[in-house]
Motif scaffolding. Structure first.
Motif, PDB file in Angstrom:
ATOM      1  N   CYS A 106       0.912  -1.202  -0.053  1.00 43.58           N
ATOM      2  CA  CYS A 106      -0.091   0.002  -0.133  1.00 43.58           C
ATOM      3  C   CYS A 106       0.824   1.257  -0.159  1.00 43.58           C
ATOM      4  O   CYS A 106       1.847   1.531   0.914  1.00 43.58           O
ATOM      5  N   TYR A 107       0.703   2.100  -0.889  1.00 43.11           N
ATOM      6  CA  TYR A 107       1.498   3.294  -0.956  1.00 43.11           C
ATOM      7  C   TYR A 107       0.917   4.745  -0.450  1.00 43.11           C
ATOM      8  O   TYR A 107      -0.211   4.673  -0.919  1.00 43.11           O
ATOM      9  N   GLN A 108       1.350   5.542   0.034  1.00 41.59           N
ATOM     10  CA  GLN A 108       0.910   6.691   0.470  1.00 41.59           C
ATOM     11  C   GLN A 108       0.973   7.684  -0.631  1.00 41.59           C
ATOM     12  O   GLN A 108      -0.137   8.285  -0.804  1.00 41.59           O
ATOM     13  N   THR A 109       1.753   7.686  -1.597  1.00 44.01           N
ATOM     14  CA  THR A 109       1.616   8.444  -2.831  1.00 44.01           C
ATOM     15  C   THR A 109       2.172   7.792  -4.040  1.00 44.01           C
ATOM     16  O   THR A 109       2.664   6.828  -3.982  1.00 44.01           O
ATOM     17  N   ALA A 110       1.946   8.270  -5.209  1.00 45.57           N
ATOM     18  CA  ALA A 110       2.400   7.608  -6.391  1.00 45.57           C
ATOM     19  C   ALA A 110       3.695   7.991  -6.814  1.00 45.57           C
ATOM     20  O   ALA A 110       4.093   8.478  -7.638  1.00 45.57           O
ATOM     21  N   ASP A 111       4.463   7.315  -6.164  1.00 41.00           N
ATOM     22  CA  ASP A 111       5.975   7.554  -6.299  1.00 41.00           C
ATOM     23  C   ASP A 111       6.826   6.209  -5.767  1.00 41.00           C
ATOM     24  O   ASP A 111       6.651   5.812  -4.839  1.00 41.00           O
ATOM     25  N   ILE A 112       7.214   5.442  -6.967  1.00 38.08           N
ATOM     26  CA  ILE A 112       8.192   4.187  -6.708  1.00 38.08           C
ATOM     27  C   ILE A 112       9.605   4.341  -6.550  1.00 38.08           C
ATOM     28  O   ILE A 112      10.021   3.505  -5.984  1.00 38.08           O
ATOM     29  N   GLY A 113      10.007   5.662  -6.571  1.00 34.09           N
ATOM     30  CA  GLY A 113      11.346   5.837  -6.121  1.00 34.09           C
ATOM     31  C   GLY A 113      11.535   6.375  -4.733  1.00 34.09           C
ATOM     32  O   GLY A 113      12.966   6.275  -4.294  1.00 34.09           O
ATOM     33  N   SER A 114      10.695   6.938  -4.009  1.00 33.65           N
ATOM     34  CA  SER A 114      10.870   7.406  -2.760  1.00 33.65           C
ATOM     35  C   SER A 114      11.227   6.331  -1.495  1.00 33.65           C
ATOM     36  O   SER A 114      10.781   5.205  -1.890  1.00 33.65           O
ATOM     37  N   THR A 115      12.348   6.639  -0.863  1.00 31.35           N
ATOM     38  CA  THR A 115      12.596   5.857   0.279  1.00 31.35           C
ATOM     39  C   THR A 115      12.234   6.714   1.468  1.00 31.35           C
ATOM     40  O   THR A 115      12.967   6.304   2.550  1.00 31.35           O
ATOM     41  N   GLN A 116      11.322   7.415   1.624  1.00 33.40           N
ATOM     42  CA  GLN A 116      10.895   8.014   2.750  1.00 33.40           C
ATOM     43  C   GLN A 116      10.138   7.060   3.704  1.00 33.40           C
ATOM     44  O   GLN A 116       9.434   6.184   3.077  1.00 33.40           O
ATOM     45  N   PRO A 117      10.604   7.237   4.952  1.00 30.89           N
ATOM     46  CA  PRO A 117       9.504   6.379   5.843  1.00 30.89           C
ATOM     47  C   PRO A 117       8.103   6.478   5.611  1.00 30.89           C
ATOM     48  O   PRO A 117       7.801   7.613   5.365  1.00 30.89           O
ATOM     49  N   ASN A 118       7.679   5.320   5.769  1.00 31.28           N
ATOM     50  CA  ASN A 118       6.181   5.290   5.666  1.00 31.28           C
ATOM     51  C   ASN A 118       5.740   5.755   4.297  1.00 31.28           C
ATOM     52  O   ASN A 118       4.293   5.930   3.986  1.00 31.28           O
ATOM     53  N   CYS A 150      -5.721  -2.205   1.274  1.00 27.99           N
ATOM     54  CA  CYS A 150      -5.299  -0.850   1.417  1.00 27.99           C
ATOM     55  C   CYS A 150      -6.448   0.313   1.580  1.00 27.99           C
ATOM     56  O   CYS A 150      -6.317   1.123   2.247  1.00 27.99           O
ATOM     57  N   SER A 151      -7.653  -0.098   0.869  1.00 29.34           N
ATOM     58  CA  SER A 151      -8.852   0.866   1.226  1.00 29.34           C
ATOM     59  C   SER A 151      -9.157   0.840   2.574  1.00 29.34           C
ATOM     60  O   SER A 151      -9.545   1.960   3.056  1.00 29.34           O
ATOM     61  N   ASN A 191      -6.916   4.979   8.578  1.00 30.24           N
ATOM     62  CA  ASN A 191      -5.676   5.708   8.628  1.00 30.24           C
ATOM     63  C   ASN A 191      -4.671   5.041   9.614  1.00 30.24           C
ATOM     64  O   ASN A 191      -3.878   5.401  10.218  1.00 30.24           O
ATOM     65  N   VAL A 192      -4.548   3.547   9.295  1.00 30.94           N
ATOM     66  CA  VAL A 192      -3.665   2.805  10.354  1.00 30.94           C
ATOM     67  C   VAL A 192      -2.350   2.890  10.015  1.00 30.94           C
ATOM     68  O   VAL A 192      -1.531   2.640  10.879  1.00 30.94           O
ATOM     69  N   TYR A 193      -2.005   3.535   8.768  1.00 31.07           N
ATOM     70  CA  TYR A 193      -0.409   3.697   8.550  1.00 31.07           C
ATOM     71  C   TYR A 193      -0.041   5.160   8.575  1.00 31.07           C
ATOM     72  O   TYR A 193       0.974   5.673   8.237  1.00 31.07           O
ATOM     73  N   ASP A 194      -1.026   5.825   8.968  1.00 33.78           N
ATOM     74  CA  ASP A 194      -0.696   7.500   9.168  1.00 33.78           C
ATOM     75  C   ASP A 194      -0.357   7.910   7.715  1.00 33.78           C
ATOM     76  O   ASP A 194       0.547   8.780   7.709  1.00 33.78           O
ATOM     77  N   PHE A 195      -1.262   7.568   6.737  1.00 28.91           N
ATOM     78  CA  PHE A 195      -1.010   8.026   5.233  1.00 28.91           C
ATOM     79  C   PHE A 195      -1.548   9.597   5.388  1.00 28.91           C
ATOM     80  O   PHE A 195      -1.211  10.402   4.490  1.00 28.91           O
ATOM     81  N   GLN A 196      -2.471   9.853   6.410  1.00 33.98           N
ATOM     82  CA  GLN A 196      -3.166  11.212   6.353  1.00 33.98           C
ATOM     83  C   GLN A 196      -2.729  11.861   7.870  1.00 33.98           C
ATOM     84  O   GLN A 196      -2.758  11.034   8.841  1.00 33.98           O
ATOM     85  N   PRO A 197      -3.073  13.231   8.014  1.00 31.12           N
ATOM     86  CA  PRO A 197      -3.098  13.622   9.162  1.00 31.12           C
ATOM     87  C   PRO A 197      -3.996  13.213  10.126  1.00 31.12           C
ATOM     88  O   PRO A 197      -5.103  12.959   9.716  1.00 31.12           O
ATOM     89  N   ARG A 198      -3.717  12.825  11.407  1.00 32.17           N
ATOM     90  CA  ARG A 198      -4.546  12.227  12.456  1.00 32.17           C
ATOM     91  C   ARG A 198      -5.545  13.367  12.828  1.00 32.17           C
ATOM     92  O   ARG A 198      -5.267  14.682  12.938  1.00 32.17           O
ATOM     93  N   GLN A 199      -6.794  12.652  13.005  1.00 37.18           N
ATOM     94  CA  GLN A 199      -7.997  13.561  13.544  1.00 37.18           C
ATOM     95  C   GLN A 199      -8.443  12.900  14.911  1.00 37.18           C
ATOM     96  O   GLN A 199      -7.875  11.693  15.391  1.00 37.18           O
ATOM     97  N   PHE A 201      -1.578   2.331  -5.474  1.00 36.90           N
ATOM     98  CA  PHE A 201      -1.284   3.794  -5.066  1.00 36.90           C
ATOM     99  C   PHE A 201      -2.505   4.607  -5.217  1.00 36.90           C
ATOM    100  O   PHE A 201      -3.535   4.354  -5.968  1.00 36.90           O
ATOM    101  N   PRO A 202      -2.516   5.819  -4.495  1.00 41.78           N
ATOM    102  CA  PRO A 202      -3.702   6.686  -4.942  1.00 41.78           C
ATOM    103  C   PRO A 202      -3.381   7.260  -6.280  1.00 41.78           C
ATOM    104  O   PRO A 202      -2.215   7.424  -6.649  1.00 41.78           O
ATOM    105  N   GLY A 203      -4.678   7.325  -7.003  1.00 42.40           N
ATOM    106  CA  GLY A 203      -4.422   7.707  -8.492  1.00 42.40           C
ATOM    107  C   GLY A 203      -5.594   7.278  -9.460  1.00 42.40           C
ATOM    108  O   GLY A 203      -6.540   6.814  -8.918  1.00 42.40           O
ATOM    109  N   ASN A 204      -5.346   7.442 -10.745  1.00 36.91           N
ATOM    110  CA  ASN A 204      -6.624   7.015 -11.614  1.00 36.91           C
ATOM    111  C   ASN A 204      -6.005   6.112 -12.811  1.00 36.91           C
ATOM    112  O   ASN A 204      -4.854   5.721 -12.522  1.00 36.91           O
ATOM    113  N   GLY A 205      -6.888   5.807 -13.521  1.00 37.88           N
ATOM    114  CA  GLY A 205      -6.253   4.825 -14.689  1.00 37.88           C
ATOM    115  C   GLY A 205      -5.021   5.136 -15.279  1.00 37.88           C
ATOM    116  O   GLY A 205      -4.498   4.100 -15.972  1.00 37.88           O
TER     117      GLY A 205
END
Length: 185
Positions: A86-98, A122-123, A129-137, A168-172
């Motif tokens: 499950c990806y937070q953003t549509a970026d396969i090169g990022s090595t950022q945590p989470n 993933c949905s 928000n189990v992986y903190d992909f979004q700001p906590r509420q 990934f979050p995204g479209n076709g």
């Protein structure tokens, strides 16, 4: 924390001190979320460890496989079905945590086909928000689920298994934009 525990804590704090503003429900919810995340990380780590020990992931050189030779955006069946991401953003090169989270759940024989369930997993992860992909509420909040798309990962995906599904979050057009085939799941 039970209502009795809360009452005891409030009684222990007393009324002669300035009020201590503790949102006990929010503190408890954060603790539960951390325990769930730690549990998922432990399961994922165990599955990956067993896979590495038993030679479940084999990296080899030689002729390109069907995933590598597929045109970006074309439909391809994943070749690795026991792990998905499950990806937070549509970026396969990022090595950022989470940036992405590996999902792997072994059955009795250590094998399970995740490809059919990964979109739902993933949905659900986005919604809670189990992986903190979004700001906590506030506790009990249902989070927005972005539009999700499943692609088959190639060797270009950082810290991921080639041939596995990445959601990934995204479209076709997201898979083609990332240079990845669309997952046939």
């Amino acid at each position: 924390m039970t209502p009795t525990d809360k009452d005891l804590l409030l009684q222990a704090l007393g009324t002669d001190e300035p009020p201590l503003h503790l949102d006990l429900d929010a503190i408890e919810a954060r603790g539960q979320a951390r325990r769930r995340t730690r549990g998922l990380i432990a399961v994922t780590t165990a599955v990956l460890g067993v896979g590495a020990i038993t030679g479940g992931v084999v990296l080899g050189a030689g002729a390109p496989n069907a995933v590598e030779s597929a045109a970006p955006g074309s439909p391809v069946a994943p070749t690795e079905r026991e792990i998905a991401y499950c990806y937070q953003t549509a970026d396969i090169g990022s090595t950022q945590p989470n940036q992405h989270v590996a999902i792997g759940v072994g059955g009795r024989d250590g094998r399970v086909d995740l490809t059919g369930q990964i979109m739902q997993i993933c949905s659900d992860s986005w919604q809670s928000n189990v992986y903190d992909f979004q700001p906590r509420q506030a506790a009990g909040t249902t989070y927005r689920i972005p539009r999700l798309v499943a692609c088959v990962l190639t060797g270009k995906a950082a810290n991921a298994t080639e041939g596995a599904v990445g959601v990934f979050p995204g479209n076709g057009n997201t898979c083609a934009a990332l240079g990845l085939p669309v997952a046939q799941i």
